[in-house]
Scaffold this active site. Structure first.
Site, PDB file in Angstrom:
ATOM      1  N   THR A 160     -14.383  38.976  42.759  1.00  0.00           N
ATOM      2  CA  THR A 160     -14.898  38.892  41.392  1.00  0.00           C
ATOM      3  C   THR A 160     -16.269  39.580  41.347  1.00  0.00           C
ATOM      4  OG1 THR A 160     -15.659  36.639  41.883  1.00  0.00           O
ATOM      5  CG2 THR A 160     -13.585  36.872  40.690  1.00  0.00           C
ATOM      6  N   LYS A 187     -12.930  35.805  49.688  1.00  0.00           N
ATOM      7  CA  LYS A 187     -13.780  36.289  48.608  1.00  0.00           C
ATOM      8  C   LYS A 187     -14.810  35.226  48.299  1.00  0.00           C
ATOM      9  CE  LYS A 187     -13.821  35.586  44.691  1.00  0.00           C
ATOM     10  NZ  LYS A 187     -14.746  34.769  43.822  1.00  0.00           N
ATOM     11  N   THR A 198     -16.359  31.312  43.483  1.00  0.00           N
ATOM     12  CA  THR A 198     -15.369  30.507  44.162  1.00  0.00           C
ATOM     13  C   THR A 198     -15.094  31.125  45.520  1.00  0.00           C
ATOM     14  OG1 THR A 198     -14.354  30.023  42.042  1.00  0.00           O
ATOM     15  CG2 THR A 198     -13.047  29.584  43.989  1.00  0.00           C
ATOM     16  N   GLU A 284     -24.787  36.506  45.527  1.00  0.00           N
ATOM     17  CA  GLU A 284     -25.241  37.197  44.310  1.00  0.00           C
ATOM     18  C   GLU A 284     -26.753  37.419  44.356  1.00  0.00           C
ATOM     19  OE1 GLU A 284     -21.782  35.703  41.203  1.00  0.00           O
ATOM     20  OE2 GLU A 284     -23.658  34.591  41.338  1.00  0.00           O
ATOM     21  N   ASN A 411     -26.257  35.501  36.602  1.00  0.00           N
ATOM     22  CA  ASN A 411     -25.662  34.263  36.128  1.00  0.00           C
ATOM     23  C   ASN A 411     -26.208  33.785  34.782  1.00  0.00           C
ATOM     24  OD1 ASN A 411     -23.773  33.069  38.333  1.00  0.00           O
ATOM     25  ND2 ASN A 411     -25.529  33.925  39.451  1.00  0.00           N
TER      26      ASN A 411
END
Length: 412
Positions: A160, A187, A198, A284, A411
């Site tokens: 993702t 992932k 996730t 991230e 985010n």
């Protein structure tokens, strides 16, 4: 990122072990772009299966579905993974979507629906775009392959916000001369604080393993790998690791507690640790992988608990991003871990630079320590922190990343 041991890194991932094929493709599930968003990993014959799942009470429909399948089945045929929609917090309709997905795969592969396991990742609260998924499955099944490029497409299709796909494979020689292979894809980039984006994983192996032993080995391997990473402290609704053992190597069935069982579990743990570290490295907005080793604990479990507390501290992560060797933050994070120890036994080392010994701060070269952090950020490398809390035999490791401005931007 794979730890060293009596194994050899080989090319490929889930199709490296004998008895597996895979594929990934774009099915139209993503909100934007045309990167692959649906993947399939298939065993030639039903494989011994196990799973480790999120402990989030709001677990997703595919998690509920997999748990029910594994309660009644020792072996399964395939794992379908989709990206784009998490199918979590979607109620009864979301669960029906999971059942329909499994039925579609079963139809394409010529097996029963409860021979299929499922994983989903993406936006929570969104049901799967079922018309697109159901349309993609036959094409996905028709193009299954055993090459490294096939498994690579599967690895890419489950990502993702990941900047890179995560995959690896190793082989190890057992005591009786058999060579077995373990491969995996995973992932994750955000919403990473597994309690088993996730975190999803699929592990394959071609060794013959007794079912209860396989499941216990998989659970322990996940505990010492995926459960020891954290990016942002959020435990996902969808965290899932599924392990399949084809048995295609042949020979006697491996059981836990045996010499071969111990060696295979070490290899499984090493592979999953490599994948877990790659997830934390790709956190991230991250500029470094943060690795904390804790020694001197009364048990490995307590050492793991302290290590994860350190790498999960927002203040530690912020200091690392700011290239500030603030050892007080490491000490504080270890101290609130919930593990009891004598603070006079604490020693802290950052990149080989001793910051604290015997519970006392040491004079150290702050500029050198800061340069160490800055250098690691410049190469997106690994920051090593060692914390000793006593003279026990317990050892633990955990992995995280720094906390940057970009994490908030991604985010927000």
């Amino acid at each position: 990122l794979l730890p060293e041991g009596p194994w050899v890194v080989i090319h490929g991932s889930v199709t490296a072990p004998l008895g597996f094929s895979a594929q990934g493709m774009y099915g139209g599930l993503r909100a934007a772009g045309n990167k692959g968003d649906v993947a399939l990993v298939v065993a030639d014959s039903p494989a011994v299966a196990g799973g480790v799942f999120t402990k989030n009470v709001m677990c997703a429909a595919p998690v509920l579905y997999c748990k029910q399948v594994l309660e009644k089945k020792d072996r399964v045929k395939a794992v379908l993974i989709n990206a784009g929609q998490a199918n979590a917090a979607t109620g009864e309709l979301g669960y029906k979507d999971s059942v329909a997905s499994a039925e579609r795969v079963a139809e394409a592969l010529g097996c029963a629906p409860d021979d299929i396991l499922l994983e989903s990742t993406g936006v929570i609260g969104k049901r799967i775009v079922m018309d697109k998924l159901l349309e993609a499955v036959p094409e996905l099944a028709a193009n299954l392959g055993k090459g490294a490029e096939d498994s690579h497409r599967a690895a890419v299709s489950i990502t993702t916000t990941d900047l890179v796909s995560k995959s690896a494979a190793i082989e190890v020689k057992l005591g009786d001369g058999r060579t077995v292979r373990v491969g995996g894809i995973a992932k994750g980039s955000g919403m990473i604080h597994p309690n088993m984006a996730t975190m999803l994983g699929v592990l394959t192996c071609d060794a013959p393993v007794e079912v209860d032993s396989w499941r216990n080995m998989l659970r322990r391997a996940a505990t010492n790998s995926f459960n020891q990473i954290t990016v942002d402290g959020d435990t996902s609704t969808n965290d899932t690791v599924i392990g399949l053992a084809s048995g295609c190597v042949g020979g006697d069935e491996i059981v836990e507690g045996s010499a071969d069982g111990g060696l295979l579990e070490q290899a499984m743990t090493a592979l999953l640790q490599g994948l877990a570290k790659s997830i934390a490295w790709d956190g991230e907005g991250a500029t470094v992988l943060l690795e904390c080793e804790v020694t001197g604990a009364r048990s490995d479990d307590e050492a793991n608990q302290v290590a994860k507390s350190v790498v999960g501290s927002s203040l530690v992560k912020s200091a690392v991003f700011g290239h500030d060797p603030n050892w007080g933050r490491f000490a504080a994070a270890a101290g609130y871990s919930g593990v009891d120890y004598n603070q006079e036994d604490v020693a802290i080392t950052l990149g080989g630079i001793k910051l604290m010994e015997g519970g006392q701060p040491l004079a150290y070269d702050a500029e050198k320590a800061s340069a160490y952090l800055k250098g690691k950020a410049g190469e997106h490398g690994t920051v090593h922190v060692q914390v000793r809390i006593g003279d026990g035999d317990g050892v633990g490791m955990a992995w995280g990343c720094d906390l940057s401005y970009d994490y908030v931007r991604i985010n927000a």
